[in-house]
Design a protein around this motif. Structure first.
Motif, PDB file in Angstrom:
ATOM      1  N   VAL A  58      -6.821  -2.108  70.268  1.00 61.11           N
ATOM      2  CA  VAL A  58      -6.860  -2.421  70.853  1.00 61.11           C
ATOM      3  C   VAL A  58      -4.840  -3.219  71.446  1.00 61.11           C
ATOM      4  O   VAL A  58      -4.467  -3.711  70.744  1.00 61.11           O
ATOM      5  N   PRO A  59      -3.856  -2.614  72.101  1.00 64.96           N
ATOM      6  CA  PRO A  59      -2.581  -3.301  72.593  1.00 64.96           C
ATOM      7  C   PRO A  59      -2.741  -4.445  73.103  1.00 64.96           C
ATOM      8  O   PRO A  59      -3.528  -4.752  74.088  1.00 64.96           O
ATOM      9  N   LYS A  60      -2.122  -5.298  72.191  1.00 66.74           N
ATOM     10  CA  LYS A  60      -1.383  -6.782  73.113  1.00 66.74           C
ATOM     11  C   LYS A  60      -1.066  -7.427  72.770  1.00 66.74           C
ATOM     12  O   LYS A  60      -0.567  -7.398  72.207  1.00 66.74           O
ATOM     13  N   ASP A  61      -0.303  -7.243  74.097  1.00 76.29           N
ATOM     14  CA  ASP A  61       1.039  -8.656  73.473  1.00 76.29           C
ATOM     15  C   ASP A  61       2.480  -7.917  72.908  1.00 76.29           C
ATOM     16  O   ASP A  61       3.004  -8.447  72.237  1.00 76.29           O
ATOM     17  N   GLY A  62       2.104  -6.758  72.710  1.00 76.98           N
ATOM     18  CA  GLY A  62       3.453  -5.966  72.168  1.00 76.98           C
ATOM     19  C   GLY A  62       2.547  -5.741  70.676  1.00 76.98           C
ATOM     20  O   GLY A  62       3.594  -5.785  69.578  1.00 76.98           O
ATOM     21  N   ALA A  63       1.209  -5.320  70.557  1.00 74.88           N
ATOM     22  CA  ALA A  63       0.772  -6.165  69.148  1.00 74.88           C
ATOM     23  C   ALA A  63      -0.253  -4.831  69.334  1.00 74.88           C
ATOM     24  O   ALA A  63      -1.315  -4.868  70.287  1.00 74.88           O
ATOM     25  N   ARG A  89      -8.712  -9.692  64.921  1.00 75.79           N
ATOM     26  CA  ARG A  89      -7.637  -9.132  64.067  1.00 75.79           C
ATOM     27  C   ARG A  89      -6.565  -8.286  64.093  1.00 75.79           C
ATOM     28  O   ARG A  89      -6.489  -6.799  64.254  1.00 75.79           O
ATOM     29  N   LYS A  90      -5.315  -8.933  64.146  1.00 76.99           N
ATOM     30  CA  LYS A  90      -3.963  -8.161  64.146  1.00 76.99           C
ATOM     31  C   LYS A  90      -3.571  -7.643  62.669  1.00 76.99           C
ATOM     32  O   LYS A  90      -4.047  -7.205  61.566  1.00 76.99           O
ATOM     33  N   LEU A  91      -3.420  -5.856  63.810  1.00 83.14           N
ATOM     34  CA  LEU A  91      -3.011  -4.293  62.913  1.00 83.14           C
ATOM     35  C   LEU A  91      -1.383  -4.983  62.592  1.00 83.14           C
ATOM     36  O   LEU A  91      -1.091  -5.080  63.398  1.00 83.14           O
ATOM     37  N   LEU A  92      -0.936  -4.487  61.228  1.00 77.52           N
ATOM     38  CA  LEU A  92       0.345  -3.977  61.021  1.00 77.52           C
ATOM     39  C   LEU A  92       0.801  -3.428  60.904  1.00 77.52           C
ATOM     40  O   LEU A  92       0.179  -2.224  59.723  1.00 77.52           O
ATOM     41  N   LEU A  93       1.404  -3.053  61.760  1.00 79.66           N
ATOM     42  CA  LEU A  93       2.087  -1.553  61.810  1.00 79.66           C
ATOM     43  C   LEU A  93       4.165  -1.699  62.210  1.00 79.66           C
ATOM     44  O   LEU A  93       4.390  -2.091  62.272  1.00 79.66           O
ATOM     45  N   HIS A  94       4.185   0.509  61.475  1.00 74.33           N
ATOM     46  CA  HIS A  94       5.639   0.020  61.867  1.00 74.33           C
ATOM     47  C   HIS A  94       5.821   0.636  63.031  1.00 74.33           C
ATOM     48  O   HIS A  94       5.132   0.628  64.136  1.00 74.33           O
ATOM     49  N   LYS A  95       7.037  -0.539  63.672  1.00 75.93           N
ATOM     50  CA  LYS A  95       7.564  -0.279  65.199  1.00 75.93           C
ATOM     51  C   LYS A  95       6.840   1.619  65.655  1.00 75.93           C
ATOM     52  O   LYS A  95       6.798   1.424  66.675  1.00 75.93           O
ATOM     53  N   LYS A 106      -1.981   5.295  76.757  1.00 79.79           N
ATOM     54  CA  LYS A 106      -1.552   4.835  78.035  1.00 79.79           C
ATOM     55  C   LYS A 106      -1.099   6.215  78.619  1.00 79.79           C
ATOM     56  O   LYS A 106      -2.094   6.416  79.630  1.00 79.79           O
ATOM     57  N   LYS A 107      -0.764   7.005  78.101  1.00 82.55           N
ATOM     58  CA  LYS A 107      -0.176   8.838  78.823  1.00 82.55           C
ATOM     59  C   LYS A 107      -1.608   9.538  78.533  1.00 82.55           C
ATOM     60  O   LYS A 107      -2.166  10.350  79.943  1.00 82.55           O
ATOM     61  N   GLU A 108      -2.214  10.071  77.272  1.00 87.76           N
ATOM     62  CA  GLU A 108      -3.152  10.965  76.963  1.00 87.76           C
ATOM     63  C   GLU A 108      -4.612  10.295  76.918  1.00 87.76           C
ATOM     64  O   GLU A 108      -5.156  11.131  76.997  1.00 87.76           O
ATOM     65  N   GLY A 109      -4.708   9.006  77.014  1.00 87.70           N
ATOM     66  CA  GLY A 109      -6.191   8.563  77.326  1.00 87.70           C
ATOM     67  C   GLY A 109      -6.895   8.745  76.022  1.00 87.70           C
ATOM     68  O   GLY A 109      -8.018   8.833  76.132  1.00 87.70           O
ATOM     69  N   MET A 110      -6.332   8.802  74.658  1.00 89.67           N
ATOM     70  CA  MET A 110      -6.704   9.300  73.319  1.00 89.67           C
ATOM     71  C   MET A 110      -6.950   6.867  72.618  1.00 89.67           C
ATOM     72  O   MET A 110      -7.568   5.716  74.175  1.00 89.67           O
ATOM     73  N   THR A 111      -8.291   7.284  72.012  1.00 89.86           N
ATOM     74  CA  THR A 111      -9.061   6.229  72.260  1.00 89.86           C
ATOM     75  C   THR A 111      -8.525   5.331  70.329  1.00 89.86           C
ATOM     76  O   THR A 111      -8.391   6.442  69.545  1.00 89.86           O
ATOM     77  N   ILE A 112      -8.140   4.594  69.524  1.00 87.68           N
ATOM     78  CA  ILE A 112      -7.919   4.435  68.081  1.00 87.68           C
ATOM     79  C   ILE A 112      -8.759   3.506  67.832  1.00 87.68           C
ATOM     80  O   ILE A 112      -9.611   2.412  68.152  1.00 87.68           O
ATOM     81  N   VAL A 113      -9.430   4.560  66.857  1.00 87.74           N
ATOM     82  CA  VAL A 113     -10.959   3.911  65.707  1.00 87.74           C
ATOM     83  C   VAL A 113     -10.565   3.727  64.689  1.00 87.74           C
ATOM     84  O   VAL A 113      -9.813   4.622  63.942  1.00 87.74           O
ATOM     85  N   PRO A 114     -11.118   2.950  64.222  1.00 86.85           N
ATOM     86  CA  PRO A 114     -11.536   3.027  62.853  1.00 86.85           C
ATOM     87  C   PRO A 114     -11.640   3.790  61.791  1.00 86.85           C
ATOM     88  O   PRO A 114     -12.875   4.323  62.376  1.00 86.85           O
ATOM     89  N   LEU A 115     -11.670   4.400  60.829  1.00 85.45           N
ATOM     90  CA  LEU A 115     -12.293   5.172  59.942  1.00 85.45           C
ATOM     91  C   LEU A 115     -12.455   4.677  58.917  1.00 85.45           C
ATOM     92  O   LEU A 115     -13.696   5.611  58.268  1.00 85.45           O
TER      93      LEU A 115
END
Length: 160
Positions: A58-63, A89-95, A106-115
């Motif tokens: 989930v996105p929270k506070d810009g991360a 746990r915070k995820l480390l991603l490029h901007k 936000k736009k497409e209503g997708m979900t981010i799941v860990p594989l």
């Protein structure tokens, strides 16, 4: 001796897999991300005590944060050094990757799941995230039919 072309795939040793994610969701794209862990968490991962079955990002506070992932307590550590087993746990991603994920959510209503959760060839814990769209029951049945048809086709080709 020849090395495989995809060295990353050969070096990966999965700690935890989310097999149900590919059944419940249509995976559109995958992204590799780092994960911020405590000392006892990484030791527990090295013993293979983790589960990402019910987790999501989930996105929270810009991360982005991995929520509801279970990493067991490290038994050899004292009680005052233990971590919370289901903490975010915070995820480390490029901007650029973060913006791509945020737009999909936000736009497409997708979900981010860990594989999958694994150690890369340098021994660093990484998590493979999938940008996914939920499947309906009919879509799940269609996927099963297609998989069975491909198996039957391969058997017929093997016989001939």
């Amino acid at each position: 001796m020849n090395k495989p072309k995809d060295a990353r795939a050969a070096a990966q040793k999965y700690i935890a897999l989310n097999r149900k994610a590919r059944h419940d969701y249509l995976i559109i794209n995958t992204i590799e991300a780092g994960i911020v862990l405590l000392g006892t968490e990484i030791k527990s991962l090295r013993t293979g005590q983790a589960s990402i079955q019910e987790s999501f990002a989930v996105p929270k506070d810009g991360a982005f944060f991995l929520v509801n992932a279970y990493i067991a307590e490290y038994q050899k550590a004292g009680t005052h050094l233990q971590h919370d087993t289901k903490r975010p746990r915070k995820l480390l991603l490029h901007k650029k990757e973060m913006n791509k994920l945020l737009g999909a959510v936000k736009k497409e209503g997708m979900t981010i799941v860990p594989l999958g959760l694994y150690f890369n060839k340098r021994g660093i814990a990484k998590i493979e995230l999938g940008i996914a769209k939920g499947k309906h029951q009919q879509d799940k049945r269609e996927t099963i039919k297609q998989r069975e048809w491909n198996r039957e086709k391969a058997r017929a080709m093997k016989r001939n």
